[in-house]
Design an enzyme around this catalytic site. Sequence first.
Site, PDB file in Angstrom:
ATOM      1  CB  ALA A  30      -0.769  -0.149   1.138  1.00 16.11           C
ATOM      2  CG  ASP A  41       1.655  -2.456   3.362  1.00 15.10           C
ATOM      3  OD1 ASP A  41       2.036  -1.813   2.536  1.00 15.10           O
ATOM      4  OD2 ASP A  41       2.592  -2.964   4.404  1.00 15.10           O
ATOM      5  CB  CYS A 100      11.819   5.474 -10.308  1.00 19.56           C
ATOM      6  SG  CYS A 100      10.635   5.154  -9.335  1.00 19.56           S
TER       7      CYS A 100
HETATM    8  C1  UGA Z   1       9.754   8.587 -12.755  1.00 21.08           C
HETATM    9  C2  UGA Z   1       9.349   8.477 -14.196  1.00 21.08           C
HETATM   10  O1  UGA Z   1       9.053   9.753 -14.683  1.00 21.08           O
HETATM   11  C3  UGA Z   1       7.920   7.707 -14.236  1.00 21.08           C
HETATM   12  O2  UGA Z   1       7.425   7.508 -15.566  1.00 21.08           O
HETATM   13  C4  UGA Z   1       8.149   6.344 -13.524  1.00 21.08           C
HETATM   14  O3  UGA Z   1       6.894   5.601 -13.436  1.00 21.08           O
HETATM   15  C5  UGA Z   1       8.360   6.534 -12.214  1.00 21.08           C
HETATM   16  O4  UGA Z   1      10.000   7.451 -12.167  1.00 21.08           O
HETATM   17  C6  UGA Z   1       8.671   5.300 -11.303  1.00 21.08           C
HETATM   18  O5  UGA Z   1       9.740   4.371 -12.054  1.00 21.08           O
HETATM   19  O6  UGA Z   1       8.131   4.874 -10.329  1.00 21.08           O
HETATM   20  P1  UGA Z   1       9.374  10.171 -10.708  1.00 21.08           P
HETATM   21  O7  UGA Z   1      10.371   9.410 -10.071  1.00 21.08           O
HETATM   22  O8  UGA Z   1       8.152  10.008  -9.910  1.00 21.08           O
HETATM   23  O9  UGA Z   1       8.926   9.246 -11.920  1.00 21.08           O
HETATM   24  O10 UGA Z   1       9.548  11.660 -11.175  1.00 21.08           O
HETATM   25  P2  UGA Z   1      10.154  12.514 -12.442  1.00 21.08           P
HETATM   26  O11 UGA Z   1       9.164  13.479 -12.617  1.00 21.08           O
HETATM   27  O12 UGA Z   1      10.459  11.495 -13.472  1.00 21.08           O
HETATM   28  O13 UGA Z   1      11.347  13.328 -11.766  1.00 21.08           O
HETATM   29  C7  UGA Z   1      12.433  12.607 -11.332  1.00 21.08           C
HETATM   30  C8  UGA Z   1      13.786  13.748 -11.249  1.00 21.08           C
HETATM   31  O14 UGA Z   1      14.460  14.404 -12.265  1.00 21.08           O
HETATM   32  C9  UGA Z   1      13.261  14.718  -9.978  1.00 21.08           C
HETATM   33  O15 UGA Z   1      14.075  14.845  -9.146  1.00 21.08           O
HETATM   34  C10 UGA Z   1      13.029  15.775 -11.045  1.00 21.08           C
HETATM   35  O16 UGA Z   1      13.299  16.869 -10.266  1.00 21.08           O
HETATM   36  C11 UGA Z   1      14.111  15.509 -11.939  1.00 21.08           C
HETATM   37  N1  UGA Z   1      14.103  16.299 -13.053  1.00 21.08           N
HETATM   38  C12 UGA Z   1      13.099  16.068 -14.057  1.00 21.08           C
HETATM   39  C13 UGA Z   1      14.940  17.281 -13.549  1.00 21.08           C
HETATM   40  O17 UGA Z   1      15.762  17.584 -12.861  1.00 21.08           O
HETATM   41  N2  UGA Z   1      14.914  17.773 -14.978  1.00 21.08           N
HETATM   42  C14 UGA Z   1      13.912  17.522 -15.562  1.00 21.08           C
HETATM   43  O18 UGA Z   1      13.741  18.096 -17.027  1.00 21.08           O
HETATM   44  C15 UGA Z   1      12.971  16.660 -15.347  1.00 21.08           C
END
Ligand code: UGA
Length: 454
Positions: A12, A36, A275
């Site tokens: 969960a 969970d 991730c």
């Molecule tokens: C990421 C993927 O985007 C999802 O599609 C995936 O399902 C998920 O991992 C997972 O595997 O569960 P998430 O980690 O929640 O999602 O967040 P993101 O929006 O991807 O951002 C990741 C990091 O990259 C953040 O720290 C964000 O600030 C950074 N980032 C993102 C940048 O520094 N620059 C950017 O242009 C975009």
Amino acid sequence: MPTPRKIVCLGAGYVGGPTMAVMASHNPDIQFFVTDQNEARIAAWNTDKLPVFEPGLDEVVRQIRGKNLHFKVITPQLLAEADIVFVCVGTPTKEYGEGKGMAADLQFTELAVRDIEKHCKSGTIIVEKSTVPVKTAEAILNIVNTQDNNKRFEVLSNPEFLAEGTAIKDLQNPDRVLIGHAETEGGRAAAETVKALYTAWVKPERVLLTNVWSSELSKLVANAFLAQRVSSINSISALCEKTNASVKQISRAIGTDARIGSRFIEASVGFGGSCFKKDILNLVYICRQNGLAEVANYWQAVIDMNDYQMRRFVSQVIETQFNSVSGKKIAILGFAFKPDTNDTRESPAIYVCKRLIEEKAKLFIHDPQALDHAKQDLKGIDSTVTYTESIDEAVEGAHAIVILTQWKQYSELDYTAIYAKMKKPAFVFDGRSIVDAQALYKIGYNVMQIGIAP
Ligand code: UGA
């Protein structure tokens, strides 16, 4: 298989809770049980303060909790009645033994699968949703389809692509849903059953069916490609700081090329989250296991660049503070790894704050949602840290403001009033390129932004 009546989700957390909530809201005739082993977490899902902060989640849960969405501690009986079981347990990076620091730790998956084998009826569809290394479905099959239990299970891979902070939006309108299945009649039938759950609200052409291994690997590759874009632009940000180019202008210029696209090329203090690093490490490990050293090194560089970016940022803060932050008050704005989440896993803020603490700075940390997690992350080393819900308290008498998460409110602050409260010279280190640097210069600040020459 006839339409399923009961669906159980094991785990969960950030994936299980929101995914099942949205799926249940579109499948009102099916009962969903999000379970969970952690009683406190289940109790929290049954209160008004959900354990996961996601815009829009409260509303979905409030509408259907107790109707066809239930949060329960897992029991053998729940498993026995399930037609489909989604496995959404954690798969952190392994911290011991073979593959330490790189491979995914599948102990929670294995425990979950052993429970399924023991308690579920034959024919139950097992759906792996947690991100897992390629070939995990094969390992699961080996556990559940034993010689002597007289049971047969189908195992599907259905990786989740939602991003935190936009989980509900992503789930309501996914770019695609991926379902990997065994290339047998039973495998295809199971995939169609799970596909039908999604087509209750997702256009059928957005549901892609592949073989299991492609599905598992696609998840790692999607995250590796996204992270690679961030590391690529961050590498260019370092070059921009040495020259007169602006990384913001470069992002805009290259992003207009439809082949490149404008998303995921924002330079930053580094990517965080549970991730990207985990999945790339996993990919690197799989490549090494398969004797592909060059491929492994290629993807490892994405992580190395991220580490470099965080190190560079801290060095810049220290150097600009006349090479010492010892005893200086520094306001940290933002601790979550991105806005609109309370998640701090692998947040660059953890590294930056740890380094500044080592350098004996006095940190005042503000975050609208993530202070509880910040306290856990810095536990034991935070004697010079104050956690505060007041930005005023954080900036009062501070030498510098360090912005680490792009919460919207940080770009809308009254920087003139804040300037009056700070020690002079007053510095802003903008790790997320959210302030209007020109406006801040005019007020009197020294402003450092990622990828802009000082
Ligand atoms: C990421 C993927 O985007 C999802 O599609 C995936 O399902 C998920 O991992 C997972 O595997 O569960 P998430 O980690 O929640 O999602 O967040 P993101 O929006 O991807 O951002 C990741 C990091 O990259 C953040 O720290 C964000 O600030 C950074 N980032 C993102 C940048 O520094 N620059 C950017 O242009 C975009």
